[in-house]
Design a protein around this motif. Structure first.
Motif, PDB file in Angstrom:
ATOM      1  N   THR A  13      -4.237   9.295  -4.920  1.00 21.92           N
ATOM      2  CA  THR A  13      -5.010   8.231  -5.579  1.00 21.92           C
ATOM      3  C   THR A  13      -6.489   8.238  -5.230  1.00 21.92           C
ATOM      4  N   GLY A  14      -6.891   9.074  -4.257  1.00 23.81           N
ATOM      5  CA  GLY A  14      -8.295   9.093  -3.859  1.00 23.81           C
ATOM      6  C   GLY A  14      -8.651   8.031  -2.840  1.00 23.81           C
ATOM      7  N   SER A  15      -7.646   7.283  -2.357  1.00 24.60           N
ATOM      8  CA  SER A  15      -7.888   6.224  -1.373  1.00 24.60           C
ATOM      9  C   SER A  15      -6.673   6.113  -0.459  1.00 24.60           C
ATOM     10  N   THR A  16      -6.921   5.643   0.772  1.00 31.55           N
ATOM     11  CA  THR A  16      -5.812   5.497   1.724  1.00 31.55           C
ATOM     12  C   THR A  16      -5.158   4.124   1.668  1.00 31.55           C
ATOM     13  N   ASP A  17      -5.722   3.190   0.905  1.00 32.26           N
ATOM     14  CA  ASP A  17      -5.171   1.829   0.868  1.00 32.26           C
ATOM     15  C   ASP A  17      -4.819   1.377  -0.550  1.00 32.26           C
ATOM     16  N   THR A  18      -4.529   2.344  -1.432  1.00 35.62           N
ATOM     17  CA  THR A  18      -4.137   2.010  -2.811  1.00 35.62           C
ATOM     18  C   THR A  18      -2.764   1.357  -2.829  1.00 35.62           C
ATOM     19  N   LEU A  19      -2.599   0.319  -3.646  1.00 38.76           N
ATOM     20  CA  LEU A  19      -1.301  -0.334  -3.796  1.00 38.76           C
ATOM     21  C   LEU A  19      -0.382   0.505  -4.663  1.00 38.76           C
ATOM     22  N   CYS A  20       0.888   0.505  -4.290  1.00 39.48           N
ATOM     23  CA  CYS A  20       1.888   1.295  -5.005  1.00 39.48           C
ATOM     24  C   CYS A  20       2.328   0.540  -6.270  1.00 39.48           C
ATOM     25  N   ASP A  21       2.276   1.215  -7.412  1.00 37.94           N
ATOM     26  CA  ASP A  21       2.776   0.617  -8.663  1.00 37.94           C
ATOM     27  C   ASP A  21       3.281   1.736  -9.563  1.00 37.94           C
ATOM     28  N   GLY A  22       3.765   1.376 -10.730  1.00 40.09           N
ATOM     29  CA  GLY A  22       4.338   2.359 -11.634  1.00 40.09           C
ATOM     30  C   GLY A  22       3.336   3.399 -12.086  1.00 40.09           C
ATOM     31  N   TYR A  23       2.051   3.018 -12.117  1.00 40.09           N
ATOM     32  CA  TYR A  23       1.032   3.930 -12.622  1.00 40.09           C
ATOM     33  C   TYR A  23       0.811   5.098 -11.665  1.00 40.09           C
ATOM     34  N   LEU A  82       1.939   9.960  -6.663  1.00 38.37           N
ATOM     35  CA  LEU A  82       2.337   9.876  -5.261  1.00 38.37           C
ATOM     36  C   LEU A  82       3.487  10.828  -4.974  1.00 38.37           C
ATOM     37  N   TYR A  83       4.464  10.866  -5.886  1.00 39.88           N
ATOM     38  CA  TYR A  83       5.601  11.774  -5.694  1.00 39.88           C
ATOM     39  C   TYR A  83       5.141  13.232  -5.761  1.00 39.88           C
ATOM     40  N   ARG A  84       4.199  13.519  -6.651  1.00 36.88           N
ATOM     41  CA  ARG A  84       3.713  14.899  -6.777  1.00 36.88           C
ATOM     42  C   ARG A  84       3.151  15.403  -5.453  1.00 36.88           C
ATOM     43  N   GLU A  85       2.289  14.616  -4.820  1.00 42.25           N
ATOM     44  CA  GLU A  85       1.703  15.026  -3.539  1.00 42.25           C
ATOM     45  C   GLU A  85       2.735  14.989  -2.413  1.00 42.25           C
ATOM     46  N   ALA A 101       1.110   9.838   6.022  1.00 41.67           N
ATOM     47  CA  ALA A 101       1.354   8.896   4.918  1.00 41.67           C
ATOM     48  C   ALA A 101       0.036   8.525   4.241  1.00 41.67           C
ATOM     49  N   ARG A 102      -1.007   8.301   5.030  1.00 43.12           N
ATOM     50  CA  ARG A 102      -2.322   8.008   4.442  1.00 43.12           C
ATOM     51  C   ARG A 102      -2.852   9.205   3.664  1.00 43.12           C
ATOM     52  N   GLU A 103      -2.572  10.414   4.179  1.00 42.84           N
ATOM     53  CA  GLU A 103      -3.033  11.624   3.505  1.00 42.84           C
ATOM     54  C   GLU A 103      -2.376  11.787   2.137  1.00 42.84           C
ATOM     55  N   ILE A 104      -1.091  11.505   2.055  1.00 43.22           N
ATOM     56  CA  ILE A 104      -0.394  11.577   0.761  1.00 43.22           C
ATOM     57  C   ILE A 104      -1.012  10.589  -0.219  1.00 43.22           C
ATOM     58  N   SER A 105      -1.268   9.365   0.247  1.00 39.33           N
ATOM     59  CA  SER A 105      -1.891   8.354  -0.603  1.00 39.33           C
ATOM     60  C   SER A 105      -3.276   8.800  -1.051  1.00 39.33           C
ATOM     61  N   TYR A 106      -4.045   9.382  -0.123  1.00 43.85           N
ATOM     62  CA  TYR A 106      -5.404   9.811  -0.450  1.00 43.85           C
ATOM     63  C   TYR A 106      -5.398  10.930  -1.481  1.00 43.85           C
ATOM     64  N   ARG A 107      -4.505  11.907  -1.294  1.00 41.49           N
ATOM     65  CA  ARG A 107      -4.457  13.031  -2.230  1.00 41.49           C
ATOM     66  C   ARG A 107      -3.990  12.580  -3.623  1.00 41.49           C
ATOM     67  N   PRO A 162       0.844  -1.196   0.000  1.00 40.23           N
ATOM     68  CA  PRO A 162       0.000   0.000   0.000  1.00 40.23           C
ATOM     69  C   PRO A 162       0.879   1.246   0.000  1.00 40.23           C
ATOM     70  N   CYS A 163       0.408   2.296  -0.633  1.00 38.44           N
ATOM     71  CA  CYS A 163       1.216   3.511  -0.771  1.00 38.44           C
ATOM     72  C   CYS A 163       1.658   4.071   0.574  1.00 38.44           C
ATOM     73  N   ASP A 164       0.743   4.080   1.549  1.00 35.23           N
ATOM     74  CA  ASP A 164       1.107   4.647   2.848  1.00 35.23           C
ATOM     75  C   ASP A 164       2.168   3.807   3.552  1.00 35.23           C
TER      76      ASP A 164
END
Length: 588
Positions: free
Chosen positions: A217-227, A232-235, A209-215, A192-194
């Motif tokens: 991807t729109g979710s706090t439990d999104t899996l991290c991938d190349g897409y 994620l880096y932008r936020e 960390a959850r806030e960065i993921s939410y901003r 997960p991104c967080d």
């Protein structure tokens, strides 16, 4: 939320802006793991709180008033010696670690100018407060660490100070886009991104960390991938840029009146069910979030023996009450004993000694056929018929007397339970060692705590210290936090024409609206009633009933427990108090 490095940067920016160049007037140590520096600058006086406890470590300005022990600890004495009169000249954060160094300019024992430093390590259960000189030699530490505690770093007076061991993580303030993307590819794939952010970068809390993921991807439990790594880096970089440029917006997240989270930025991950409150300063934010939590935690620690005593007493009386009610139910059989005695007396010529039972006519009860109903009665074969009748009459008289006494005892037990619940309620609202000392004294006088260890961490003032409020129309409101304070404001401070308030039929504080010869407005009455409802067992409900009357109508029954009063003339208001409004009215 943990007090992370971003929140530390926010508080340090506030300290630099308002207190660099300020002088230390006083040093307090109200708790074993907490230091307060009273400092004064051109902008006025401030209280800088440094908490190095395991539960709520932090640093920041605070307006919370705390009682100090009668005898200051040795660390407090040493800091007073070196820091009183010293000038705050530097406030530095070690990279993006949760370590801050406060530099002071002062004079040594010989009168020469020198520098000393106070290092606050705000790292959860590893938090510490270390006092060092200009050569980084440790002069004192709140928590000493020797070889038996840690083989990585020792913290002992006389040793040279070293920063805590570094973690195998990147500094988020200096990481480049290429480094971030590479880490996301190697360390974040499938996570997960967080979790990727938490495990890869220093000083970031789980909520941020959850806030960065939410901003991103729109979710706090999104899996991290190349897409989504690019988003994620932008936020991530945008948030780090806010920290680098001191662009902070301290925010408190509440559910109802209860704070649930805080951060140096807004937390968009919390939806419409939560209230987002933008707070003017980091210190004010920390006070709002930690103030009540600290008090409750300290009270629970210091009042554990009182809590245990009250719970045991309440359980004992409740069990006793159940047994008495069962005995009272058995007393209903008394009329049956009298009936059987009367039937035996009326038919005594039909009985003789040695009979175990008899079926006798009851001349007071007739069936549909017009004949007396037959009553089966068990007899004691060793007694004469007359003695059997007397035995049943004695049982009847015994049950009749028992019913009277049990009714009295049940009423006394109900009063006792109400009293114990009022003390438990006061224990939950105790704010200081003196409040606890008053509760202990009350229990001692009531016969509950003859052998209770006295509270030694603070001295109790000769007169109770009650809570004070000021209504929006300028009238003073007094509120008792325990039964001793309740009696003090009701029968000592209140004048006859002041108004007295109490939540209806529940344990709670006595509240007095001090009129000073003025006629209270509707808003005065409403706010006083809200204060009474807030400081009662009913708080949290809607349209809480609060009785109020002139103080002259409030009486104390003879030999009644502390805090118990009676009144026969009153009005009733229905209010729904809100914690923010009550805190705003409180006089600090």
């Amino acid at each position: 939320m943990a007090f992370d490095a971003g929140m530390l940067a926010c508080t340090l920016h506030e300290i630099r802006e308002e207190s660099l160049g300020a002088r230390v007037e006083k040093v307090y140590q109200p708790e074993r793991d907490e230091i307060i520096l009273q400092i004064r600058s051109k902008s006025g006086g401030k209280r800088l709180l440094i908490n190095a406890g395991a539960n709520n470590p932090r640093i920041g300005f605070s307006t919370e008033q705390k009682e100090n022990p009668q005898n200051p600890p040795m660390l407090c004495v040493l800091l007073r010696k070196h820091l009183q009169g010293a000038k705050l000249i530097s406030v530095e954060q070690a990279g993006f670690e949760r370590v801050v160094t406060l530099g002071f300019e002062t004079r040594d024992e010989m009168g020469y100018a020198c520098e000393v430093f106070l290092v606050a390590e705000v790292m959860g259960k590893y938090s510490n407060l270390i006092f060092i000189d200009g050569k980084e030699k440790i002069l004192a530490a709140l928590k000493t660490i020797d070889f038996s505690t840690s083989s990585l770093r020792q913290v002992l007076p006389g040793m040279k100070y070293e920063l805590p061991p570094k973690q195998d993580k990147q500094d988020p303030l200096t990481v480049t886009r290429e480094e971030f993307m590479s880490l996301a590819e190697t360390e974040g794939d499938g996570k997960p991104c967080d979790k990727f952010i938490l495990s890869s970068f220093l000083g970031i809390s789980a909520a941020v960390a959850r806030e960065i993921s939410y901003r991103a991807t729109g979710s706090t439990d999104t899996l991290c991938d190349g897409y989504n790594a690019s988003a994620l880096y932008r936020e991530f970089s945008a948030l780090m840029e806010k920290i680098r440029t001191n662009d902070f917006s301290p925010t408190l997240i509440c559910k109802g009146d209860t704070p649930v989270e805080y951060a140096f930025c807004d937390l968009l991950q919390y939806g419409k069910d939560f209230t987002h409150k933008s707070i003017g300063g980091a210190g004010e934010l920390l006070d709002l979030y930690f103030g009540s939590r600290d008090r409750e935690q300290r009270v629970r620690q210091r009042a554990s023996d009182v809590q245990k005593l009250l719970n045991n007493a309440l359980a004992r009386i409740t069990k006793k009450l159940e047994l008495q009610r069962a005995e009272l139910a058995d007393c209903a059989k008394g009329e049956a004993y009298k009936k059987e005695g009367d039937v035996i007396t009326a038919n005594i010529y039909l009985l003789k000694r040695g009979m175990k039972e008899a079926l006798l006519p009851d001349y007071e009860s007739y069936g549909e056929d017009g004949n007396p109903r037959m009553l089966k009665i068990e007899l004691d074969e060793r007694l004469t018929p007359a003695a059997n009748a007397q035995r049943l009459y004695k049982k009847y008289n015994k049950s009749k007397n028992a019913k009277i006494e049990l009714t009295k005892q049940i009423d006394l037990d109900l009063v006792e339970i109400e009293y114990l619940q009022s003390v438990l309620d006061a224990l939950e609202r105790a704010e200081s060692p003196s409040d606890l000392a008053e509760i202990r004294e009350e229990l001692h006088k009531s016969g509950y705590a003859k052998r209770m260890k006295p509270e030694s961490s603070g001295r109790r003032p000769s007169t109770p210290t009650v809570a004070k409020f000021k209504t929006d129309d300028g009238l003073t409101v007094l509120c008792g936090k325990n039964n001793i304070q309740n009696e003090y404001i009701t029968f000592r401070l209140a004048s006859k024409m002041d108004y007295w308030f109490h939540a209806k039929n529940v344990a709670g504080s006595h509240v007095v609206l001090v009129c000073d010869g003025k006629e209270p407005t509707d808003r005065d009455f409403t706010q006083a009633a809200e204060i009474a409802a807030y400081h009662s067992k009913a708080y949290g409900g809607q349209n809480i009933a609060v009785d109020y009357s002139l103080a002259k109508n409030i009486k104390k029954p003879a030999a009644a427990r502390p805090g118990l009063v009676i009144y026969h003339t009153n009005w009733t208001a229905y209010v729904t108090p809100h914690a923010d409004d009550i805190r705003r009215l409180r006089v600090k």
